[in-house]
Design an enzyme around this catalytic site. Structure first.
Site, PDB file in Angstrom:
ATOM      1  N   ASP A  45       0.860  -1.103  -0.229  1.00  0.00           N
ATOM      2  CA  ASP A  45      -0.067  -0.004   0.042  1.00  0.00           C
ATOM      3  C   ASP A  45       0.839   1.374   0.012  1.00  0.00           C
ATOM      4  O   ASP A  45       1.906   1.251   0.129  1.00  0.00           O
ATOM      5  CB  ASP A  45      -0.789   0.134   1.163  1.00  0.00           C
ATOM      6  CG  ASP A  45      -2.048  -0.872   1.165  1.00  0.00           C
ATOM      7  OD1 ASP A  45      -2.316  -1.131   0.158  1.00  0.00           O
ATOM      8  OD2 ASP A  45      -2.553  -1.178   2.481  1.00  0.00           O
ATOM      9  N   LYS A  67      -3.174   4.107  -3.363  1.00  0.00           N
ATOM     10  CA  LYS A  67      -3.650   5.223  -4.030  1.00  0.00           C
ATOM     11  C   LYS A  67      -2.821   6.145  -4.424  1.00  0.00           C
ATOM     12  O   LYS A  67      -1.623   6.505  -3.574  1.00  0.00           O
ATOM     13  CB  LYS A  67      -4.696   5.987  -3.199  1.00  0.00           C
ATOM     14  CG  LYS A  67      -6.010   5.694  -3.170  1.00  0.00           C
ATOM     15  CD  LYS A  67      -6.813   6.556  -2.265  1.00  0.00           C
ATOM     16  CE  LYS A  67      -7.907   5.629  -1.445  1.00  0.00           C
ATOM     17  NZ  LYS A  67      -8.583   6.582  -0.328  1.00  0.00           N
ATOM     18  N   MET A 183      -8.685   7.815  10.072  1.00  0.00           N
ATOM     19  CA  MET A 183      -9.424   8.571   8.732  1.00  0.00           C
ATOM     20  C   MET A 183     -10.653   9.385   8.989  1.00  0.00           C
ATOM     21  O   MET A 183     -11.528   9.551   8.343  1.00  0.00           O
ATOM     22  CB  MET A 183     -10.332   7.332   8.125  1.00  0.00           C
ATOM     23  CG  MET A 183      -9.136   6.284   7.569  1.00  0.00           C
ATOM     24  SD  MET A 183     -10.084   4.614   6.704  1.00  0.00           S
ATOM     25  CE  MET A 183     -10.483   3.772   8.244  1.00  0.00           C
TER      26      MET A 183
HETATM   27  N1  SAH Z   1      -4.209  -0.561   9.544  1.00  0.00           N
HETATM   28  C1  SAH Z   1      -3.959   0.552   9.795  1.00  0.00           C
HETATM   29  C2  SAH Z   1      -4.953   1.732   9.616  1.00  0.00           C
HETATM   30  C3  SAH Z   1      -5.534   2.068   8.130  1.00  0.00           C
HETATM   31  S1  SAH Z   1      -6.792   3.182   8.032  1.00  0.00           S
HETATM   32  C4  SAH Z   1      -3.246   0.752  11.110  1.00  0.00           C
HETATM   33  O1  SAH Z   1      -3.562  -0.072  11.872  1.00  0.00           O
HETATM   34  O2  SAH Z   1      -2.818   1.839  11.533  1.00  0.00           O
HETATM   35  C5  SAH Z   1      -5.671   4.500   7.393  1.00  0.00           C
HETATM   36  C6  SAH Z   1      -5.651   5.456   8.422  1.00  0.00           C
HETATM   37  O3  SAH Z   1      -4.654   5.143   9.580  1.00  0.00           O
HETATM   38  C7  SAH Z   1      -5.258   6.793   8.044  1.00  0.00           C
HETATM   39  O4  SAH Z   1      -6.355   7.687   7.642  1.00  0.00           O
HETATM   40  C8  SAH Z   1      -4.958   7.657   9.509  1.00  0.00           C
HETATM   41  O5  SAH Z   1      -6.005   7.998  10.143  1.00  0.00           O
HETATM   42  C9  SAH Z   1      -4.299   6.363  10.171  1.00  0.00           C
HETATM   43  N2  SAH Z   1      -2.807   6.347   9.936  1.00  0.00           N
HETATM   44  C10 SAH Z   1      -1.886   5.286   9.284  1.00  0.00           C
HETATM   45  N3  SAH Z   1      -0.734   5.840   9.522  1.00  0.00           N
HETATM   46  C11 SAH Z   1      -0.553   6.812  10.358  1.00  0.00           C
HETATM   47  C12 SAH Z   1       0.375   7.786  10.837  1.00  0.00           C
HETATM   48  N4  SAH Z   1       1.536   7.219  10.561  1.00  0.00           N
HETATM   49  N5  SAH Z   1       0.172   8.876  11.566  1.00  0.00           N
HETATM   50  C13 SAH Z   1      -1.408   9.085  11.801  1.00  0.00           C
HETATM   51  N6  SAH Z   1      -2.244   8.333  11.327  1.00  0.00           N
HETATM   52  C14 SAH Z   1      -2.153   7.371  10.629  1.00  0.00           C
END
Ligand code: SAH
Length: 255
Positions: A45, A67, A183
């Protein structure tokens, strides 16, 4: 559903569904590294760091399915189909997802698609964004003085098969809990408004945005439920970002 091809079980050994962690490449598990080193093909991803991809062998097929700016990602069905096709031709296929594969991000659907074909699938957990952010900020999500509950929520309006997969923010009970919204950045204004419809007197409840948690460009925006939206606009907050609501933020040194 797309028609999946026949699987060659003489070739197939395993599909690994791996959590790559929140950003900092050192937050990868040893188990994930060992699986990556065996990979014949890797589907990854957006937000997966180069350092992590480099654990895969030089001759592994590296396939980006996230994306791009302005473009949509591959439809989920096509990702599942591709995973299955690759698993049919390669012994080891790795699916790398940000954070933890089973915290948002639709890892559950990929797991179901792969196992429904009789393929072996091993899930390797990753550090989810909330835990990465908490650690790098020194922010205990369950600090004994403030919080006995942690809630992970989505701020993204998406309809699941059996439900409207969107929290009712007007019903949140904020006291003694820490809410972490994934998100949610683009919805901060409506989320704050919904919360305040049923929570009068909560205007000054602490709220925080954490951008790019665990990465060198990590940034935090600290405010309250009533001003966090304006602060986010002022600071030009960008994704990926978490929205954190909770008294634990009061322990944060900047406040
Ligand atoms: N599976 C992922 C989440 C996927 S949904 C997990 O466990 O973290 C994607 C969302 O994750 C983003 O919109 C944001 O809200 C959050 N996210 C992922 N990486 C991030 C980061 N480094 N800092 C802040 N938010 C993050």
């Amino acid at each position: 559903r797309l028609k999946y091809m026949m699987i060659n079980f003489e070739v197939h050994k395993k599909v690994y569904l791996i959590g790559a962690g929140p950003g900092d490449p050192e937050l990868l598990t040893i188990k994930a590294v060992n699986a990556l080193k065996k990979a014949n093909a890797v589907l990854y991803d957006r937000l997966i760091s180069k350092e992590i991809l480099e654990y895969a062998p030089k001759n592994a097929a590296m396939i980006y399915v996230g994306k791009k700016k302005g473009n949509h990602s591959l439809p989920q069905e096509e990702i599942c189909n591709l995973l299955i096709q690759l698993a049919s031709k390669n012994p080891y296929v790795v699916r790398l997802k940000g954070g933890d594969p089973f915290i948002f991000g639709r890892g559950g659907e990929e797991y179901e698609a792969v196992t429904s074909m009789g393929l072996n699938c091993e899930v390797i957990p990753g550090i989810t964004a909330a835990m990465g952010a908490a650690a790098s900020l020194g922010l205990s999500l369950t600090h004994r003085d403030h919080s006995s509950e942690v809630v992970l929520l989505t701020g993204h309006k998406q309809i699941g098969k059996n439900m409207t997969n969107y929290p009712d923010f007007s019903k949140l009970i904020l006291k003694n809990k820490t809410h972490i919204i994934y998100m949610g950045l683009s919805q901060v204004e409506s989320i704050a408004k919904d919360i305040l419809t049923n929570n009068s007197g909560m205007e000054n409840f602490p709220a925080m945005i954490v951008e790019n948690a665990t990465l060198p460009n990590q940034r935090t925006i600290i405010g309250t439920i009533s001003n966090i939206y304006n602060k986010a606009i002022e600071a030009k907050a960008v994704s990926p970002a978490l929205v954190i609501l909770g008294e634990v933020i009061r322990n944060f040194p900047v406040l």
